[in-house]
Design a protein around this motif. Structure first.
Motif, PDB file in Angstrom:
ATOM      1  N   GLY A   1       0.803  -1.146   0.083  1.00 56.48           N
ATOM      2  CA  GLY A   1       0.018   0.012   0.095  1.00 56.48           C
ATOM      3  C   GLY A   1       0.857   1.332   0.018  1.00 56.48           C
ATOM      4  O   GLY A   1       1.954   1.229  -0.326  1.00 56.48           O
ATOM      5  N   PRO A   2       0.280   2.327   0.448  1.00 58.20           N
ATOM      6  CA  PRO A   2       0.985   3.500   0.493  1.00 58.20           C
ATOM      7  C   PRO A   2       2.257   3.281   1.539  1.00 58.20           C
ATOM      8  O   PRO A   2       2.139   2.645   2.620  1.00 58.20           O
ATOM      9  CB  PRO A   2      -0.003   4.513   0.978  1.00 58.20           C
ATOM     10  N   PRO A   3       3.370   3.975   1.282  1.00 53.34           N
ATOM     11  CA  PRO A   3       4.364   4.039   2.349  1.00 53.34           C
ATOM     12  C   PRO A   3       3.976   4.599   3.680  1.00 53.34           C
ATOM     13  O   PRO A   3       3.278   5.478   3.552  1.00 53.34           O
ATOM     14  CB  PRO A   3       5.643   4.904   1.631  1.00 53.34           C
ATOM     15  N   GLU A   4       4.355   3.586   4.537  1.00 51.02           N
ATOM     16  CA  GLU A   4       3.870   4.370   5.965  1.00 51.02           C
ATOM     17  C   GLU A   4       5.199   4.971   6.704  1.00 51.02           C
ATOM     18  O   GLU A   4       5.023   5.772   7.608  1.00 51.02           O
ATOM     19  CB  GLU A   4       3.738   3.095   6.750  1.00 51.02           C
ATOM     20  N   THR A   5       6.373   4.971   6.206  1.00 52.76           N
ATOM     21  CA  THR A   5       7.418   5.562   6.719  1.00 52.76           C
ATOM     22  C   THR A   5       8.298   6.473   5.527  1.00 52.76           C
ATOM     23  O   THR A   5       8.073   6.187   4.573  1.00 52.76           O
ATOM     24  CB  THR A   5       8.405   4.784   7.558  1.00 52.76           C
ATOM     25  N   VAL A   6       8.989   7.183   6.117  1.00 51.09           N
ATOM     26  CA  VAL A   6      10.079   8.251   5.325  1.00 51.09           C
ATOM     27  C   VAL A   6      10.823   6.941   4.522  1.00 51.09           C
ATOM     28  O   VAL A   6      11.133   7.174   3.308  1.00 51.09           O
ATOM     29  CB  VAL A   6      10.672   9.090   5.950  1.00 51.09           C
ATOM     30  N   ALA A   7      11.471   6.082   5.322  1.00 48.27           N
ATOM     31  CA  ALA A   7      12.408   5.185   4.898  1.00 48.27           C
ATOM     32  C   ALA A   7      11.833   4.297   3.698  1.00 48.27           C
ATOM     33  O   ALA A   7      12.447   3.977   2.939  1.00 48.27           O
ATOM     34  CB  ALA A   7      12.691   4.312   6.110  1.00 48.27           C
ATOM     35  N   GLU A   8      10.554   3.878   4.102  1.00 49.79           N
ATOM     36  CA  GLU A   8       9.903   3.166   2.907  1.00 49.79           C
ATOM     37  C   GLU A   8       9.551   4.001   1.856  1.00 49.79           C
ATOM     38  O   GLU A   8       9.684   3.221   0.590  1.00 49.79           O
ATOM     39  CB  GLU A   8       8.481   2.862   3.703  1.00 49.79           C
ATOM     40  N   CYS A   9       9.202   5.091   1.757  1.00 43.49           N
ATOM     41  CA  CYS A   9       9.230   6.023   0.806  1.00 43.49           C
ATOM     42  C   CYS A   9      10.412   5.960  -0.058  1.00 43.49           C
ATOM     43  O   CYS A   9      10.468   6.029  -1.338  1.00 43.49           O
ATOM     44  CB  CYS A   9       8.498   7.450   1.104  1.00 43.49           C
ATOM     45  N   GLU A  10      11.572   6.229   0.647  1.00 42.36           N
ATOM     46  CA  GLU A  10      12.883   6.384   0.001  1.00 42.36           C
ATOM     47  C   GLU A  10      13.196   5.050  -0.746  1.00 42.36           C
ATOM     48  O   GLU A  10      13.740   5.007  -1.598  1.00 42.36           O
ATOM     49  CB  GLU A  10      13.629   6.764   1.093  1.00 42.36           C
ATOM     50  N   ALA A  11      12.867   3.897   0.036  1.00 41.65           N
ATOM     51  CA  ALA A  11      13.279   2.440  -0.632  1.00 41.65           C
ATOM     52  C   ALA A  11      12.443   2.418  -1.707  1.00 41.65           C
ATOM     53  O   ALA A  11      13.111   2.044  -3.086  1.00 41.65           O
ATOM     54  CB  ALA A  11      12.958   1.508   0.355  1.00 41.65           C
ATOM     55  N   ARG A  12      11.245   2.844  -1.997  1.00 42.17           N
ATOM     56  CA  ARG A  12      10.433   2.495  -3.192  1.00 42.17           C
ATOM     57  C   ARG A  12      10.969   3.409  -4.167  1.00 42.17           C
ATOM     58  O   ARG A  12      11.116   3.070  -5.445  1.00 42.17           O
ATOM     59  CB  ARG A  12       9.211   3.008  -2.884  1.00 42.17           C
ATOM     60  N   ALA A  13      11.416   4.815  -3.858  1.00 39.28           N
ATOM     61  CA  ALA A  13      11.980   5.573  -4.735  1.00 39.28           C
ATOM     62  C   ALA A  13      13.403   5.213  -5.453  1.00 39.28           C
ATOM     63  O   ALA A  13      13.486   5.325  -6.874  1.00 39.28           O
ATOM     64  CB  ALA A  13      12.272   7.041  -4.259  1.00 39.28           C
ATOM     65  N   ALA A  14      13.974   4.664  -4.547  1.00 37.75           N
ATOM     66  CA  ALA A  14      15.376   3.808  -4.998  1.00 37.75           C
ATOM     67  C   ALA A  14      15.004   2.859  -5.937  1.00 37.75           C
ATOM     68  O   ALA A  14      15.733   2.678  -7.030  1.00 37.75           O
ATOM     69  CB  ALA A  14      16.216   3.589  -3.682  1.00 37.75           C
ATOM     70  N   LEU A  15      14.038   2.144  -5.631  1.00 40.06           N
ATOM     71  CA  LEU A  15      13.806   0.944  -6.627  1.00 40.06           C
ATOM     72  C   LEU A  15      13.252   1.190  -7.685  1.00 40.06           C
ATOM     73  O   LEU A  15      13.543   0.667  -8.693  1.00 40.06           O
ATOM     74  CB  LEU A  15      12.696  -0.067  -5.936  1.00 40.06           C
ATOM     75  N   GLU A  16      12.602   2.169  -7.787  1.00 44.36           N
ATOM     76  CA  GLU A  16      12.019   2.750  -9.226  1.00 44.36           C
ATOM     77  C   GLU A  16      13.168   3.331  -9.859  1.00 44.36           C
ATOM     78  O   GLU A  16      13.210   3.060 -11.058  1.00 44.36           O
ATOM     79  CB  GLU A  16      11.120   4.147  -8.752  1.00 44.36           C
ATOM     80  N   ARG A  17      14.075   3.967  -9.224  1.00 46.09           N
ATOM     81  CA  ARG A  17      15.270   4.588 -10.253  1.00 46.09           C
ATOM     82  C   ARG A  17      16.126   3.447 -10.549  1.00 46.09           C
ATOM     83  O   ARG A  17      16.635   3.297 -11.622  1.00 46.09           O
ATOM     84  CB  ARG A  17      16.079   5.279  -9.282  1.00 46.09           C
TER      85      ARG A  17
END
Length: 113
Positions: free
Chosen positions: A4-20
């Protein structure tokens, strides 16, 4: 794993890194493929989403390409017409030059003969 939507900043950053990294790193591509497979999807869904999100720009680009192709065809048609007209002018000039040369030689022959 996160779905689902990221729950933490770290999770959001991890998703962004995976996308890149998906564009350049095989490991990231495998991770994304694994996550998509959980939903019975493949990487085609990424392409479809990218095309869908850029549909307006793609349509505009397609119109621009079509317009350029039309201009190219008009230019090629004009060039073909010019070449044809030029060929007629050259043939006419050669015929005139040949006729004038023959006429210039006629009196000389008559005098000699």
């Amino acid at each position: 794993m996160f779905w689902g939507p990221p729950e933490t900043v770290a999770e959001c950053e991890a998703r962004a890194a995976l996308e890149r990294e998906w564009f350049t790193k095989p490991k990231a591509r495998r991770e994304v493929a694994k996550r998509l497979a959980a939903f019975q999807l493949d990487e085609g869904v990424i392409e479809a989403a990218a095309i869908s999100s850029q549909a307006d720009q793609l349509e505009r680009l397609d119109r621009m390409i079509s317009a350029q192709q039309a201009r190219l065809h008009r230019a090629l048609d004009a060039l073909a017409e010019y070449r044809e007209a030029f060929a007629v002018r050259v043939r006419t000039a050669v015929e005139r030059a040949t006729d004038q040369s023959a006429l210039a030689q006629l009196p000389a022959r008559q005098k000699a003969g």
